[in-house]
Design a protein around this motif. Structure first.
Motif, PDB file in Angstrom:
ATOM      1  N   THR A   1     -13.675 -36.409 -20.991  1.00 47.40           N
ATOM      2  CA  THR A   1     -13.766 -35.720 -22.282  1.00 47.40           C
ATOM      3  C   THR A   1     -12.544 -36.047 -23.138  1.00 47.40           C
ATOM      4  O   THR A   1     -11.410 -35.994 -22.661  1.00 47.40           O
ATOM      5  N   GLY A   2     -12.813 -36.431 -24.398  1.00 43.66           N
ATOM      6  CA  GLY A   2     -11.717 -36.747 -25.322  1.00 43.66           C
ATOM      7  C   GLY A   2     -11.292 -38.203 -25.283  1.00 43.66           C
ATOM      8  O   GLY A   2     -10.528 -38.647 -26.136  1.00 43.66           O
ATOM      9  N   LYS A   3     -11.804 -38.964 -24.321  1.00 42.24           N
ATOM     10  CA  LYS A   3     -11.420 -40.377 -24.258  1.00 42.24           C
ATOM     11  C   LYS A   3     -12.397 -41.237 -25.071  1.00 42.24           C
ATOM     12  O   LYS A   3     -13.588 -40.924 -25.153  1.00 42.24           O
ATOM     13  N   VAL A   4     -11.861 -42.326 -25.639  1.00 43.43           N
ATOM     14  CA  VAL A   4     -12.678 -43.291 -26.384  1.00 43.43           C
ATOM     15  C   VAL A   4     -12.631 -44.613 -25.616  1.00 43.43           C
ATOM     16  O   VAL A   4     -11.546 -45.130 -25.346  1.00 43.43           O
ATOM     17  N   ALA A   5     -13.802 -45.117 -25.258  1.00 46.28           N
ATOM     18  CA  ALA A   5     -13.858 -46.350 -24.463  1.00 46.28           C
ATOM     19  C   ALA A   5     -14.763 -47.368 -25.145  1.00 46.28           C
ATOM     20  O   ALA A   5     -15.787 -47.013 -25.731  1.00 46.28           O
ATOM     21  N   MET A   6     -14.378 -48.619 -25.048  1.00 44.45           N
ATOM     22  CA  MET A   6     -15.205 -49.708 -25.581  1.00 44.45           C
ATOM     23  C   MET A   6     -15.677 -50.573 -24.414  1.00 44.45           C
ATOM     24  O   MET A   6     -14.908 -50.840 -23.484  1.00 44.45           O
ATOM     25  N   VAL A   7     -16.941 -50.993 -24.474  1.00 44.30           N
ATOM     26  CA  VAL A   7     -17.526 -51.809 -23.401  1.00 44.30           C
ATOM     27  C   VAL A   7     -18.146 -53.060 -24.021  1.00 44.30           C
ATOM     28  O   VAL A   7     -18.910 -52.955 -24.989  1.00 44.30           O
ATOM     29  N   THR A   8     -17.850 -54.229 -23.469  1.00 42.60           N
ATOM     30  CA  THR A   8     -18.495 -55.466 -23.950  1.00 42.60           C
ATOM     31  C   THR A   8     -19.688 -55.800 -23.051  1.00 42.60           C
ATOM     32  O   THR A   8     -19.747 -55.383 -21.897  1.00 42.60           O
ATOM     33  N   GLY A   9     -20.633 -56.553 -23.610  1.00 43.72           N
ATOM     34  CA  GLY A   9     -21.836 -56.906 -22.849  1.00 43.72           C
ATOM     35  C   GLY A   9     -22.607 -55.670 -22.438  1.00 43.72           C
ATOM     36  O   GLY A   9     -23.107 -55.567 -21.311  1.00 43.72           O
ATOM     37  N   ALA A  10     -22.740 -54.737 -23.388  1.00 45.28           N
ATOM     38  CA  ALA A  10     -23.252 -53.396 -23.062  1.00 45.28           C
ATOM     39  C   ALA A  10     -24.763 -53.251 -23.270  1.00 45.28           C
ATOM     40  O   ALA A  10     -25.296 -52.164 -23.088  1.00 45.28           O
ATOM     41  N   ALA A  11     -25.448 -54.336 -23.645  1.00 42.92           N
ATOM     42  CA  ALA A  11     -26.876 -54.203 -23.957  1.00 42.92           C
ATOM     43  C   ALA A  11     -27.745 -54.118 -22.705  1.00 42.92           C
ATOM     44  O   ALA A  11     -28.917 -53.731 -22.802  1.00 42.92           O
ATOM     45  N   ALA A  12     -27.196 -54.496 -21.559  1.00 44.19           N
ATOM     46  CA  ALA A  12     -28.035 -54.583 -20.352  1.00 44.19           C
ATOM     47  C   ALA A  12     -27.160 -54.461 -19.109  1.00 44.19           C
ATOM     48  O   ALA A  12     -25.932 -54.412 -19.201  1.00 44.19           O
ATOM     49  N   GLY A  13     -27.816 -54.407 -17.964  1.00 45.59           N
ATOM     50  CA  GLY A  13     -27.149 -54.557 -16.675  1.00 45.59           C
ATOM     51  C   GLY A  13     -25.976 -53.630 -16.435  1.00 45.59           C
ATOM     52  O   GLY A  13     -26.031 -52.423 -16.714  1.00 45.59           O
ATOM     53  N   LEU A  14     -24.898 -54.210 -15.919  1.00 49.13           N
ATOM     54  CA  LEU A  14     -23.730 -53.411 -15.574  1.00 49.13           C
ATOM     55  C   LEU A  14     -23.130 -52.738 -16.808  1.00 49.13           C
ATOM     56  O   LEU A  14     -22.716 -51.581 -16.750  1.00 49.13           O
ATOM     57  N   GLY A  15     -23.084 -53.471 -17.927  1.00 50.65           N
ATOM     58  CA  GLY A  15     -22.476 -52.922 -19.137  1.00 50.65           C
ATOM     59  C   GLY A  15     -23.187 -51.654 -19.587  1.00 50.65           C
ATOM     60  O   GLY A  15     -22.541 -50.650 -19.915  1.00 50.65           O
ATOM     61  N   LEU A  16     -24.514 -51.679 -19.583  1.00 49.01           N
ATOM     62  CA  LEU A  16     -25.273 -50.499 -20.014  1.00 49.01           C
ATOM     63  C   LEU A  16     -25.088 -49.346 -19.027  1.00 49.01           C
ATOM     64  O   LEU A  16     -24.934 -48.184 -19.429  1.00 49.01           O
ATOM     65  N   ALA A  17     -25.078 -49.651 -17.736  1.00 52.00           N
ATOM     66  CA  ALA A  17     -24.845 -48.597 -16.728  1.00 52.00           C
ATOM     67  C   ALA A  17     -23.457 -47.984 -16.901  1.00 52.00           C
ATOM     68  O   ALA A  17     -23.273 -46.772 -16.742  1.00 52.00           O
ATOM     69  N   ILE A  18     -22.486 -48.819 -17.247  1.00 54.32           N
ATOM     70  CA  ILE A  18     -21.116 -48.326 -17.465  1.00 54.32           C
ATOM     71  C   ILE A  18     -21.082 -47.414 -18.693  1.00 54.32           C
ATOM     72  O   ILE A  18     -20.491 -46.328 -18.653  1.00 54.32           O
ATOM     73  N   VAL A  19     -21.736 -47.840 -19.774  1.00 54.52           N
ATOM     74  CA  VAL A  19     -21.790 -46.988 -20.977  1.00 54.52           C
ATOM     75  C   VAL A  19     -22.380 -45.631 -20.618  1.00 54.52           C
ATOM     76  O   VAL A  19     -21.823 -44.582 -20.960  1.00 54.52           O
ATOM     77  N   ARG A  20     -23.513 -45.636 -19.912  1.00 52.15           N
ATOM     78  CA  ARG A  20     -24.180 -44.366 -19.569  1.00 52.15           C
ATOM     79  C   ARG A  20     -23.259 -43.468 -18.737  1.00 52.15           C
ATOM     80  O   ARG A  20     -23.168 -42.267 -18.972  1.00 52.15           O
ATOM     81  N   ARG A  21     -22.573 -44.061 -17.775  1.00 55.75           N
ATOM     82  CA  ARG A  21     -21.707 -43.270 -16.892  1.00 55.75           C
ATOM     83  C   ARG A  21     -20.513 -42.681 -17.673  1.00 55.75           C
ATOM     84  O   ARG A  21     -20.156 -41.518 -17.496  1.00 55.75           O
ATOM     85  N   LEU A  22     -19.924 -43.503 -18.556  1.00 53.46           N
ATOM     86  CA  LEU A  22     -18.776 -43.003 -19.330  1.00 53.46           C
ATOM     87  C   LEU A  22     -19.216 -41.867 -20.253  1.00 53.46           C
ATOM     88  O   LEU A  22     -18.511 -40.858 -20.391  1.00 53.46           O
ATOM     89  N   VAL A  23     -20.387 -42.016 -20.861  1.00 52.09           N
ATOM     90  CA  VAL A  23     -20.922 -40.947 -21.727  1.00 52.09           C
ATOM     91  C   VAL A  23     -21.196 -39.697 -20.888  1.00 52.09           C
ATOM     92  O   VAL A  23     -20.841 -38.578 -21.271  1.00 52.09           O
TER      93      VAL A  23
END
Ligand SMILES: NC(=O)c1ccc[n+]([C@@H]2O[C@H](COP(=O)([O-])OP(=O)(O)OC[C@H]3O[C@@H](n4cnc5c(N)ncnc54)[C@H](O)[C@@H]3O)[C@@H](O)[C@H]2O)c1
Length: 250
Positions: free
Chosen positions: A5-27
């Motif tokens: 909570t309160g953190k801002v994170a940027m993820v590259t290659g986020a449209a699919a695969g590991l990147g998308l799973a990482i986005v979902r987990r961080l959210v």
């Protein structure tokens, strides 16, 4: 109170695969996320229904686009706490089978893209600290005759990560930098690799056979480690190799 909570994170290659799973987990853990990818339509659609997530186009090979993305983040009133350099491709081929153009293309995305990302991340975070997570691979630690370019790129990411970690520590930036080393994880990347060979079924079986644990990993397995590295729980971890490979490198 969630861990990010309160953190801002940027993820590259986020449209699919590991990147998308990482986005979902961080959210899920409370972060605000800037999801980026070279594939704009797919990236926008992938994150459309996620809370606290904004999509921005980014080809990780393009320094001007890196500057545009980080400027947009600042213009939005956000301050970056974490950058996940995840975007990557896998080009199959031995030293004799690969053309020089294929080799350079692989390094351009998987290694030079991480170089540009680390520079952009340091510029954005050096005032107040943060976390850079670089997606290497088990292939950044262990060679394969048919992965000459991918091995070179991912091994480069492994040592680049340590150099960045040492630099940030010496400069007292408060920025940690670590690498993550997955074994084979079933994503579109695996499908793309199988499409490059004559007998995809045999290749898939050989992937499974190489993992003592007896199966391929899931994107969520990798996302859990990334969430830890983004969090303050990882405050003492820097320059380290986080292996998540079902025993592949043992
Ligand atoms: N899947 C695996 O088995 C595995 C294992 C170890 C490491 N990795 C690494 O994890 C990362 C993600 O792999 P994945 O399996 O999710 O792949 P994927 O092919 O499913 O997704 C990769 C994403 O990166 C994007 N991309 C490609 N080139 C780009 C560029 N120039 N700029 C920005 N985005 C770009 C693609 O559009 C795609 O959305 C890669 O770095 C890969 O090397 C994957």
């Amino acid at each position: 109170m969630q861990r990010l909570t309160g953190k801002v994170a940027m993820v590259t290659g986020a449209a699919a695969g590991l990147g998308l799973a990482i986005v979902r987990r961080l959210v899920d853990e409370g972060a605000t996320v800037i999801a980026t990818d070279i594939d704009v339509a797919k990236g926008q659609a992938a994150v459309a229904d996620l809370a606290r997530t904004r999509f921005l186009p980014l080809d990780v090979r393009d320094e001007t686009q890196w500057q545009a993305v980080t400027a947009t983040i600042v213009a939005d009133g956000l301050t970056l706490d974490a950058l996940v350099n995840n975007a990557g491709i896998t080009t199959m081929g031995s030293i004799e089978a690969l053309s020089y153009a294929q080799f350079r293309h692989e390094l351009d995305i998987d290694l030079c893209g991480v170089f540009l990302g680390c520079r952009a991340g340091i510029t954005a975070m050096k005032g107040r600290g943060g976390s850079i997570v670089n997606m290497s691979s088990a292939s950044g630690l262990k060679a394969d005759a048919d992965l000459a370019a991918y091995n070179a790129a991912k091994a480069g990411v492994t040592l680049l990560t340590k150099s960045v970690a040492l630099h940030c520590a010496r400069e007292k930036y408060g920025i940690r930098c670590n690498s993550v080393h997955p074994g084979a994880i079933h994503t579109e990347m695996i499908d793309k690799v199988m499409a490059q060979v004559a007998d995809p079924e045999a290749l898939y079986r050989s992937f499974v056979d190489r993992h003592p644990i007896g199966e391929l990993g899931r994107p969520e397995d990798v996302a859990a480690i990334v969430a830890y590295l983004v969090s303050d729980e990882a405050r003492f971890a820097t320059g380290a190799e986080f292996v998540i490979d079902g025993g592949l490198t043992l």
